[in-house]
Design a protein around this motif. Sequence first.
Motif, PDB file in Angstrom:
ATOM      1  N   VAL A  28      20.117  68.714  69.518  1.00  0.00           N
ATOM      2  CA  VAL A  28      20.941  67.826  68.723  1.00  0.00           C
ATOM      3  C   VAL A  28      20.803  68.163  67.247  1.00  0.00           C
ATOM      4  O   VAL A  28      19.706  68.374  66.751  1.00  0.00           O
ATOM      5  CB  VAL A  28      20.523  66.351  68.972  1.00  0.00           C
ATOM      6  CG1 VAL A  28      21.292  65.426  68.023  1.00  0.00           C
ATOM      7  CG2 VAL A  28      20.816  65.962  70.412  1.00  0.00           C
ATOM      8  N   THR A  29      21.892  68.201  66.536  1.00  0.00           N
ATOM      9  CA  THR A  29      21.846  68.443  65.092  1.00  0.00           C
ATOM     10  C   THR A  29      21.216  67.246  64.414  1.00  0.00           C
ATOM     11  O   THR A  29      21.582  66.108  64.681  1.00  0.00           O
ATOM     12  CB  THR A  29      23.266  68.658  64.559  1.00  0.00           C
ATOM     13  OG1 THR A  29      23.828  69.782  65.225  1.00  0.00           O
ATOM     14  CG2 THR A  29      23.238  68.918  63.061  1.00  0.00           C
ATOM     15  N   LEU A  30      20.278  67.485  63.511  1.00  0.00           N
ATOM     16  CA  LEU A  30      19.613  66.410  62.797  1.00  0.00           C
ATOM     17  C   LEU A  30      20.626  65.665  61.950  1.00  0.00           C
ATOM     18  O   LEU A  30      21.308  66.236  61.114  1.00  0.00           O
ATOM     19  CB  LEU A  30      18.514  66.962  61.894  1.00  0.00           C
ATOM     20  CG  LEU A  30      17.615  65.941  61.207  1.00  0.00           C
ATOM     21  CD1 LEU A  30      16.844  65.138  62.248  1.00  0.00           C
ATOM     22  CD2 LEU A  30      16.651  66.633  60.260  1.00  0.00           C
ATOM     23  N   LEU A  31      20.732  64.355  62.172  1.00  0.00           N
ATOM     24  CA  LEU A  31      21.689  63.554  61.439  1.00  0.00           C
ATOM     25  C   LEU A  31      21.257  63.384  59.993  1.00  0.00           C
ATOM     26  O   LEU A  31      20.081  63.340  59.691  1.00  0.00           O
ATOM     27  CB  LEU A  31      21.834  62.169  62.091  1.00  0.00           C
ATOM     28  CG  LEU A  31      22.334  62.176  63.540  1.00  0.00           C
ATOM     29  CD1 LEU A  31      22.352  60.756  64.071  1.00  0.00           C
ATOM     30  CD2 LEU A  31      23.721  62.767  63.623  1.00  0.00           C
ATOM     31  N   SER A  32      22.206  63.252  59.113  1.00  0.00           N
ATOM     32  CA  SER A  32      21.890  63.032  57.704  1.00  0.00           C
ATOM     33  C   SER A  32      21.217  61.689  57.540  1.00  0.00           C
ATOM     34  O   SER A  32      21.846  60.658  57.625  1.00  0.00           O
ATOM     35  CB  SER A  32      23.173  63.080  56.880  1.00  0.00           C
ATOM     36  OG  SER A  32      22.887  62.795  55.525  1.00  0.00           O
ATOM     37  N   VAL A  84      17.699  56.608  70.336  1.00  0.00           N
ATOM     38  CA  VAL A  84      17.361  57.929  69.795  1.00  0.00           C
ATOM     39  C   VAL A  84      18.513  58.417  68.935  1.00  0.00           C
ATOM     40  O   VAL A  84      19.656  58.484  69.385  1.00  0.00           O
ATOM     41  CB  VAL A  84      17.080  58.935  70.938  1.00  0.00           C
ATOM     42  CG1 VAL A  84      16.875  60.333  70.366  1.00  0.00           C
ATOM     43  CG2 VAL A  84      15.871  58.501  71.740  1.00  0.00           C
ATOM     44  N   ALA A  85      18.206  58.748  67.689  1.00  0.00           N
ATOM     45  CA  ALA A  85      19.234  59.230  66.771  1.00  0.00           C
ATOM     46  C   ALA A  85      19.322  60.745  66.766  1.00  0.00           C
ATOM     47  O   ALA A  85      20.401  61.315  66.706  1.00  0.00           O
ATOM     48  CB  ALA A  85      18.950  58.733  65.350  1.00  0.00           C
ATOM     49  N   SER A  86      18.178  61.420  66.798  1.00  0.00           N
ATOM     50  CA  SER A  86      18.170  62.878  66.704  1.00  0.00           C
ATOM     51  C   SER A  86      16.811  63.406  67.126  1.00  0.00           C
ATOM     52  O   SER A  86      15.881  62.643  67.400  1.00  0.00           O
ATOM     53  CB  SER A  86      18.473  63.332  65.270  1.00  0.00           C
ATOM     54  OG  SER A  86      17.466  62.871  64.401  1.00  0.00           O
ATOM     55  N   VAL A 139      11.106  63.162  67.839  1.00  0.00           N
ATOM     56  CA  VAL A 139      12.200  62.358  68.375  1.00  0.00           C
ATOM     57  C   VAL A 139      12.377  61.183  67.419  1.00  0.00           C
ATOM     58  O   VAL A 139      11.494  60.329  67.301  1.00  0.00           O
ATOM     59  CB  VAL A 139      11.904  61.864  69.801  1.00  0.00           C
ATOM     60  CG1 VAL A 139      13.038  60.978  70.307  1.00  0.00           C
ATOM     61  CG2 VAL A 139      11.706  63.049  70.746  1.00  0.00           C
ATOM     62  N   ILE A 140      13.496  61.183  66.726  1.00  0.00           N
ATOM     63  CA  ILE A 140      13.729  60.208  65.664  1.00  0.00           C
ATOM     64  C   ILE A 140      14.628  59.087  66.174  1.00  0.00           C
ATOM     65  O   ILE A 140      15.694  59.339  66.738  1.00  0.00           O
ATOM     66  CB  ILE A 140      14.387  60.876  64.439  1.00  0.00           C
ATOM     67  CG1 ILE A 140      13.544  62.069  63.968  1.00  0.00           C
ATOM     68  CG2 ILE A 140      14.561  59.857  63.310  1.00  0.00           C
ATOM     69  CD1 ILE A 140      12.107  61.740  63.605  1.00  0.00           C
ATOM     70  N   ASP A 189      12.682  57.954  60.649  1.00  0.00           N
ATOM     71  CA  ASP A 189      12.761  58.851  59.500  1.00  0.00           C
ATOM     72  C   ASP A 189      12.388  58.006  58.284  1.00  0.00           C
ATOM     73  O   ASP A 189      13.200  57.234  57.761  1.00  0.00           O
ATOM     74  CB  ASP A 189      14.182  59.397  59.371  1.00  0.00           C
ATOM     75  CG  ASP A 189      14.334  60.378  58.212  1.00  0.00           C
ATOM     76  OD1 ASP A 189      13.578  60.261  57.229  1.00  0.00           O
ATOM     77  OD2 ASP A 189      15.222  61.244  58.287  1.00  0.00           O
ATOM     78  N   PHE A 190      11.146  58.130  57.823  1.00  0.00           N
ATOM     79  CA  PHE A 190      10.631  57.232  56.792  1.00  0.00           C
ATOM     80  C   PHE A 190      11.201  57.530  55.405  1.00  0.00           C
ATOM     81  O   PHE A 190      11.347  56.622  54.585  1.00  0.00           O
ATOM     82  CB  PHE A 190       9.103  57.289  56.771  1.00  0.00           C
ATOM     83  CG  PHE A 190       8.490  57.012  58.116  1.00  0.00           C
ATOM     84  CD1 PHE A 190       8.636  55.777  58.708  1.00  0.00           C
ATOM     85  CD2 PHE A 190       7.794  57.999  58.805  1.00  0.00           C
ATOM     86  CE1 PHE A 190       8.095  55.509  59.959  1.00  0.00           C
ATOM     87  CE2 PHE A 190       7.252  57.745  60.053  1.00  0.00           C
ATOM     88  CZ  PHE A 190       7.404  56.506  60.630  1.00  0.00           C
TER      89      PHE A 190
END
Length: 358
Positions: free
Chosen positions: A19-23, A45-47, A338-339, A177-178
């Motif tokens: 999966v492409t890492l989301l902005s 799960v976002a990315s 896993v974000i 993603d902090f």
Amino acid sequence: MALRLRTLTNAAVVLLAGVTLLSGCTKSEDGASPSDDSSGGEQVVASSSPGGAGCTLTDYGSPKLDLKDAIVGFSQSEKEANPFRIAETQSIRDEAEKIGVKKLLVTNAQSQLPKQISDIQDMLAQGAQFLIVAPLNSDGLEPALAEAAAKKVPVLTIDRKINATACKDYLAFLGSDFVDQGKRAADAMVKVTGGTGKVAILLGASGNNVTTDRTNGFVEQLAATAPGLEIVAQQTGEFARDKGQTVMEQLISSNPEITAVYAENDEMALGAVTALKTAGKKPGVDVKIVSIDGTRNAVQAIVDGTINAVIESNPRFGPLAFKTAADFYSGATIPNDVIIADREYDSTNAKDSLAGTY
């Protein structure tokens, strides 16, 4: 649709590696904002790791395992004196019972690094075959990790990252993603202040990536988007309500010009609310407050008008952690990171969102 953890298949977990890492990871994979999610607190799960980095059972060198025949250990880092830790531990307990884990060992390091090391070592001595660890600090767990690696016991880290090598020292990291949380908090601060004012930051505990990343994200985003918001003070409240209150009392005494507070967790924000009220100020009005976590008390404070916005940090890791373990033992590739997606609360949705908070 967004990959909801209770419906992840083995194939889906494998696909996560690509999966492409989301902005900023502020949206789920279907483009919907996490704040629009109505799942009642379920992690999404976002990315995952960019570039397909991941680990398999063969890579890690662990024997195959059925969790229903396994001894699993969970190492909690801090005393359960705040809603995040309470919800996190309960989520692990609930999911272990739901899926029928043979035996779950649970320890609490009480915010002491030497104790967390000995806790993990004790669980290994009791035969733990898989470990879920909420690290106290990003560094310092090396003795425990080395012992787990020597016994080929996978270590899955949640909610805080460690400075170590994935698929060697630990299996993977599950969490938020902090940096992005800090950036979103800055955007919320700009919105509620109009982009001008003097800001105090209540820093979290030192020595872990959560504090560093939430600070960097916030500071960088303000510098880029709101030069009219000046950071005039930064002091640690150690993620505790009483210390957040004490620090806020000191800050408003030494910096009476403060018009906004960024608290790096809700407990410190709630302490700041008390301090401001005691000083005769109106929190949420005279001094705008933005925080991170998404506890029920903080979201209720938005409803009450004493906190202005909260960025969620979802602690319900049980289902995702045990699903990751099951997929790992089935042969799937587990991404190094896993974000999860996190919601956002403000005056427009706080009242309707209370039921899904913790």
